[in-house]
Design a protein around this motif. Structure first.
Motif, PDB file in Angstrom:
ATOM      1  N   ALA A  70      40.251  37.334  35.554  1.00  0.00           N
ATOM      2  CA  ALA A  70      41.159  36.833  36.585  1.00  0.00           C
ATOM      3  C   ALA A  70      41.557  35.392  36.324  1.00  0.00           C
ATOM      4  O   ALA A  70      42.704  34.993  36.572  1.00  0.00           O
ATOM      5  CB  ALA A  70      40.504  36.966  37.960  1.00  0.00           C
ATOM      6  N   VAL A  71      40.617  34.609  35.810  1.00  0.00           N
ATOM      7  CA  VAL A  71      40.912  33.200  35.496  1.00  0.00           C
ATOM      8  C   VAL A  71      41.974  33.126  34.411  1.00  0.00           C
ATOM      9  O   VAL A  71      42.977  32.403  34.539  1.00  0.00           O
ATOM     10  CB  VAL A  71      39.631  32.468  35.062  1.00  0.00           C
ATOM     11  CG1 VAL A  71      39.963  31.067  34.556  1.00  0.00           C
ATOM     12  CG2 VAL A  71      38.640  32.392  36.216  1.00  0.00           C
ATOM     13  N   ARG A  72      41.782  33.860  33.344  1.00  0.00           N
ATOM     14  CA  ARG A  72      42.750  33.844  32.248  1.00  0.00           C
ATOM     15  C   ARG A  72      44.087  34.409  32.697  1.00  0.00           C
ATOM     16  O   ARG A  72      45.155  33.902  32.317  1.00  0.00           O
ATOM     17  CB  ARG A  72      42.204  34.641  31.063  1.00  0.00           C
ATOM     18  CG  ARG A  72      40.927  34.067  30.458  1.00  0.00           C
ATOM     19  CD  ARG A  72      40.548  34.828  29.197  1.00  0.00           C
ATOM     20  NE  ARG A  72      39.256  34.419  28.673  1.00  0.00           N
ATOM     21  CZ  ARG A  72      38.128  35.100  28.843  1.00  0.00           C
ATOM     22  NH1 ARG A  72      38.137  36.239  29.529  1.00  0.00           N
ATOM     23  NH2 ARG A  72      36.999  34.659  28.330  1.00  0.00           N
ATOM     24  N   ALA A  73      44.044  35.476  33.514  1.00  0.00           N
ATOM     25  CA  ALA A  73      45.282  36.101  33.972  1.00  0.00           C
ATOM     26  C   ALA A  73      46.091  35.161  34.855  1.00  0.00           C
ATOM     27  O   ALA A  73      47.327  35.203  34.841  1.00  0.00           O
ATOM     28  CB  ALA A  73      44.972  37.392  34.729  1.00  0.00           C
ATOM     29  N   ALA A  74      45.413  34.302  35.615  1.00  0.00           N
ATOM     30  CA  ALA A  74      46.138  33.355  36.468  1.00  0.00           C
ATOM     31  C   ALA A  74      46.931  32.370  35.622  1.00  0.00           C
ATOM     32  O   ALA A  74      48.081  32.046  35.931  1.00  0.00           O
ATOM     33  CB  ALA A  74      45.159  32.607  37.372  1.00  0.00           C
ATOM     34  N   VAL A  75      46.322  31.891  34.535  1.00  0.00           N
ATOM     35  CA  VAL A  75      47.034  30.976  33.645  1.00  0.00           C
ATOM     36  C   VAL A  75      48.204  31.679  32.976  1.00  0.00           C
ATOM     37  O   VAL A  75      49.340  31.191  32.992  1.00  0.00           O
ATOM     38  CB  VAL A  75      46.064  30.405  32.586  1.00  0.00           C
ATOM     39  CG1 VAL A  75      46.831  29.580  31.550  1.00  0.00           C
ATOM     40  CG2 VAL A  75      44.987  29.556  33.249  1.00  0.00           C
ATOM     41  N   ASP A  76      47.936  32.834  32.397  1.00  0.00           N
ATOM     42  CA  ASP A  76      48.998  33.548  31.690  1.00  0.00           C
ATOM     43  C   ASP A  76      50.087  34.023  32.642  1.00  0.00           C
ATOM     44  O   ASP A  76      51.269  34.024  32.297  1.00  0.00           O
ATOM     45  CB  ASP A  76      48.411  34.739  30.929  1.00  0.00           C
ATOM     46  CG  ASP A  76      47.488  34.306  29.788  1.00  0.00           C
ATOM     47  OD1 ASP A  76      47.608  33.139  29.342  1.00  0.00           O
ATOM     48  OD2 ASP A  76      46.656  35.120  29.357  1.00  0.00           O
ATOM     49  N   GLY A  77      49.695  34.403  33.871  1.00  0.00           N
ATOM     50  CA  GLY A  77      50.682  34.828  34.862  1.00  0.00           C
ATOM     51  C   GLY A  77      51.588  33.695  35.302  1.00  0.00           C
ATOM     52  O   GLY A  77      52.783  33.896  35.552  1.00  0.00           O
TER      53      GLY A  77
END
Length: 246
Positions: A70-77
């Motif tokens: 979720a942390v990585r997805a927030a940045v990429d999102g």
């Protein structure tokens, strides 16, 4: 205030309290702002509406900072939806209080996952997108400097770890023109720690100024660190604590 025109910021835990104040201040300075929340979708949506009312784009992302994906997805999102990333503010945190013989492995793992691992992973993901002039700003705590009451060892440990993260990343990312700094707020008037709470008088009395901060006072310092006037400031720990650590 337009010092951040054309910039995109991600504020973790930006739906409430200090995080919300930071998101709103960065938007007031001209940034488009993504913010994450874990549980309170309504508060996050309210912050987003206020950002949009100021003429900026807002993006709300559900993300549990204890989940690395979720942390990585927030940045990429953020990059996918808003087109870029210039400023990362690691604000999301958990505050678990208890004496050393009261908190077990589950509480330790949760605290370190959210307060330490998530900022590291978010910075790692953000570093792939940040360019010259990029900013990573983490939100620590005054109790990393001074633990005035029993029961703070776990939380203090987790926030002290951000000092090392800030200095290490500052050295590593400096050659790329990316600054990394840490803000340690003192007692701040939020829903979870109100200035009129039952212990507020004693807590405020530990500061030199004798009062709680308003969230906007913390946000103002973050906005400065995010802006062009702080381009030569990196690896710094800035205590915005009313003199708590004196």
């Amino acid at each position: 205030m337009t010092s951040l025109n054309g910039k995109v910021a991600l504020v973790t835990g930006g739906g409430r309290g200090i995080g919300a104040a930071i998101a709103l201040r960065l938007a007031a300075e001209g940034a488009e702002v993504a913010l994450t929340y874990e549980r309170d979708a309504d508060s996050a949506a309210t912050v987003a509406r206020r950002i949009e009312a100021a003429g900026r784009r807002a993006l709300v992302l559900a993300a549990d900072s204890a989940d690395p994906r979720a942390v990585r997805a927030a940045v990429d999102g953020t990059v996918a939806e808003l087109g870029r990333l210039d400023i990362l503010v690691n604000n999301a945190a958990v505050f678990l209080v208890g004496q050393v013989d009261e908190l077990g492995a589950e509480e330790v793992d949760r605290t370190l996952a959210v307060n330490v691992r998530a900022p590291y992973l978010a910075a790692q993901a953000a570093a792939r997108h940040l360019g010259e002039g990029g900013r990573i700003i983490s939100i620590g705590s005054n109790v990393a400097r001074r633990a005035p009451f029993p029961g703070l060892a776990l939380y203090s440990m987790s926030k002290t770890a951000l000092v090392g993260l800030t200095k290490g990343l500052g050295r590593e990312l400096g050659p790329r023109g990316i600054t990394v700094n840490l803000v340690n707020p003192g007692p701040t008037d939020t829903d979870s720690n109100p200035a009129d709470g039952p212990n507020a008088g004693a807590i405020a009395g530990l500061t030199a100024l004798g009062r709680y901060a308003a969230p906007a006072e913390i946000a103002a310092v973050v906005a400065h660190l995010a802006g062009p006037d702080a381009g030569y400031l990196t690896g710094a720990v800035v205590d915005v604590d009313g003199g708590f650590a004196i």
